[in-house]
Enzyme design. Structure first.
Site, short mmCIF file in Angstrom:
data_model
loop_
_atom_site.label_atom_id
_atom_site.label_comp_id
_atom_site.label_asym_id
_atom_site.label_seq_id
_atom_site.Cartn_x
_atom_site.Cartn_y
_atom_site.Cartn_z
N LYS A 40 0.88 -1.17 0.00
CA LYS A 40 0.00 0.00 0.00
C LYS A 40 0.92 1.22 0.00
O LYS A 40 1.32 1.70 1.06
CB LYS A 40 -0.92 0.01 1.22
CG LYS A 40 -1.90 1.18 1.25
CD LYS A 40 -2.78 1.14 2.50
CE LYS A 40 -3.65 2.38 2.59
NZ LYS A 40 -4.70 2.43 1.54
N GLY A 72 -8.13 5.82 -1.98
CA GLY A 72 -9.36 6.39 -2.48
C GLY A 72 -9.84 5.69 -3.73
O GLY A 72 -9.69 4.48 -3.88
#
EC number: 6.3.3.3
Length: 233
Positions: A37, A115
């Site tokens: 991530k 997002g």
């Protein structure tokens, strides 16, 4: 197994929960799974309740927090905006350099974005551009309620137009007593988007590693999902 990228129609749709649950479920089936991530905003990556910590815990990777998430920002904003507030910037080359260092540490990686698919990560590149650069197929996480048909269709069509392979959609966050919208949206999404619904997962009242893994194993055919990642275009 191929690595894949988990993106979403928006922030807060459950990308991390889905990514963590899949990582744990794959590991349960003896898969060599890693997590990446690259961006985290609003919380330190080493915080015990951060997305990075949860991904590390549930995948049981030996990768460090810094290797999983090389770029963190103080403000809970889009990564590019948060970075600019700190007078910093991260290029696509920076992200790809970190990816190159870790991508061979595991057979398969689950890469989680920030997002939605069009969120700016740096100057002149979005989440979608990163997916393309990494040459990964995408799994799109979406919400179940009113308005999701439009958001999901736009996301899938945008991904296709970008040349991104969409493995499928996971609809996350269905209420214990689903409304008519939650009951009818999945079939309409699948019809319009022409990609498979890989799972429909409920809203968790209590988020824990055990609950997340149980939810994924109960509501997603993990073996079929793993087989899907082994198939090329």
């Amino acid at each position: 197994m191929r690595s894949f990228f988990v993106t979403g129609t928006d922030t807060g749709v459950g990308k991390t929960i889905v990514s963590c649950g899949l990582a744990a479920a794959f590991r349960q089936k003896q898969a060599d799974i890693g997590v990446f991530k690259p961006f985290l905003s609003g919380v330190p990556r080493t915080h015990p309740e951060s997305d990075t910590s949860l991904l590390k815990d549930m995948s049981q990777t030996a990768l460090s927090h810094e290797e999983i998430t090389p770029f963190e920002w103080k403000e809970p904003l889009a990564p590019y905006t948060a970075a600019m507030l700190e007078g910093k910037s991260v290029s696509m080359a920076d992200v790809m350099a970190h990816w190159s260092k870790i991508k061979n540490r595991h057979e398969c990686f689950i890469v989680e974005g920030a997002g939605g698919i069009s969120v700016p990560l740096g100057e002149n590149y979005l989440v979608s551009d990163l997916i393309k650069a990494m040459e990964l197929p995408a799994v799109i996480v979406t919400r179940p309620d009113l308005g999701t048909i439009n958001h999901t269709y736009l996301t899938v069509e945008y991904a296709k137009n970008m040349g991104i392979e969409v493995l499928g959609i996971i609809i996350n966050g269905v209420r214990s007593r689903p409304g008519l919208d939650e009951k009818t949206n999945p079939s309409m999404i699948e019809t319009l988007c022409k990609v498979p619904i890989l799972g429909i997962t409920p809203k968790l009242d209590h988020v824990s590693s055990e609950n997340i893994q149980h939810m994924i194993e109960k509501h997603i055919d993990v073996s079929s999902f793993m087989n899907l990642t082994q198939m090329g275009r």
